[in-house]
Design an enzyme around this catalytic site. Structure first.
Site, PDB file in Angstrom:
ATOM      1  N   VAL A 207       0.738  -1.171   0.042  1.00 32.80           N
ATOM      2  CA  VAL A 207       0.360   0.140   0.275  1.00 32.80           C
ATOM      3  C   VAL A 207       1.109   1.008   0.132  1.00 32.80           C
ATOM      4  O   VAL A 207       1.815   1.551   0.650  1.00 32.80           O
ATOM      5  CB  VAL A 207      -0.813  -0.178   1.350  1.00 32.80           C
ATOM      6  CG1 VAL A 207      -1.914   1.020   1.531  1.00 32.80           C
ATOM      7  CG2 VAL A 207      -1.912  -1.219   1.021  1.00 32.80           C
ATOM      8  N   CYS A 208       0.863   2.063  -1.065  1.00 35.97           N
ATOM      9  CA  CYS A 208       1.391   3.836  -1.090  1.00 35.97           C
ATOM     10  C   CYS A 208       0.930   3.414   0.354  1.00 35.97           C
ATOM     11  O   CYS A 208       0.509   4.877   0.574  1.00 35.97           O
ATOM     12  CB  CYS A 208       1.064   4.255  -1.865  1.00 35.97           C
ATOM     13  SG  CYS A 208       1.811   5.832  -2.574  1.00 35.97           S
ATOM     14  N   ILE A 209       2.469   4.337   0.903  1.00 35.38           N
ATOM     15  CA  ILE A 209       2.638   5.203   2.180  1.00 35.38           C
ATOM     16  C   ILE A 209       1.841   6.749   2.360  1.00 35.38           C
ATOM     17  O   ILE A 209       1.658   6.705   3.072  1.00 35.38           O
ATOM     18  CB  ILE A 209       3.711   5.117   2.909  1.00 35.38           C
ATOM     19  CG1 ILE A 209       4.146   5.451   4.482  1.00 35.38           C
ATOM     20  CG2 ILE A 209       4.771   6.140   2.216  1.00 35.38           C
ATOM     21  CD1 ILE A 209       4.750   4.820   4.759  1.00 35.38           C
TER      22      ILE A 209
END
Lengths: 91, 130
Positions: free
Chosen positions: B76-78
């Site tokens: 998941v893109c932080i």
């Protein structure tokens, strides 16, 4: 190098389909899914020889395909992405 | 063949469902998924706090089950996750937020993971919009 273009927006809400058809090469494929399958209702707008539509979205919307289209399920969708060198989704 | 799959849509959008069905078909056909990457509003597909009405498919829960059972690398893109309130225990602690909603097996990481997955895979397939 042929590309599979994947479109999911309705042709009645924006210009993605028109833009896509402009850049579509003769060897490229066009897969309609989601509300984009409504484009099948107007055969005159879609004369592309490599035209596909996702089965569950066609069925869910009860669209009667007037254009010459190959209806694909998910395993066939996977196979299509491998038939073409690249996959371009019109997000 | 190796697939990288990028999801830009939240769990309530049809695109997230299509991405899930596509990913399931990829494995069922004997191919490999090198990484799932959840970006932009796609981070909501990873939230454990999503509650669907009982008469609708719980796509967020189905993603979680699928990833766990197939033991997939689900990133998941932080940056996209933090601004949308999708936090794991570590980030919730770091920013003093009351709860975490990103359980394992999801992993927060950077956009470089999408680039790396695209290089490692034979095909990158993105799902988003509607």
């Amino acid at each position: 190098m042929a590309t599979l273009h994947v479109l999911s927006h309705s042709p009645f809400t924006d210009g993605r389909l028109a833009s896509c058809l402009r850049v579509l090469g003769p060897e490229d494929g066009l897969l309609l899914c989601g509300d984009a399958v409504y484009a099948l209702a107007d055969a005159s707008a879609l004369r592309h020889p490599r035209l596909y539509a996702l089965e569950e979205d066609v069925q869910a919307r009860a669209v009667v395909a007037k254009a010459a289209v190959e209806v694909v399920d998910y395993p066939a969708f996977v196979a299509l992405t491998l038939t073409y060198a690249k996959v371009n989704s019109w997000l | 063949m190796k697939f990288a799959i990028a999801v830009f849509a939240p769990a309530h959008a049809p695109a997230s469902r299509r991405a899930l069905r596509f990913a399931q078909a990829v494995l069922a056909e004997g191919h490999e998924i090198v990484r799932l990457f959840f970006y932009q509003d796609g981070v909501h597909s990873a939230s454990a706090n999503v509650v669907f009405p009982q008469d609708e498919s719980d796509i967020a829960a189905q993603w979680h089950t699928f990833i766990q059972q197939a033991q997939l690398d689900a990133v998941v893109c932080i940056a996209a996750a933090l601004r949308r309130g999708v936090l794991d225990e570590q980030e919730a602690g770091r920013y003093g937020r009351p709860a975490a909603n990103l359980p394992e097996p999801w992993v927060l990481s950077g956009l470089g993971q999408l680039h790396e997955a695209a290089q490692a895979a034979d095909r990158l397939v993105s799902f988003g919009g509607v």
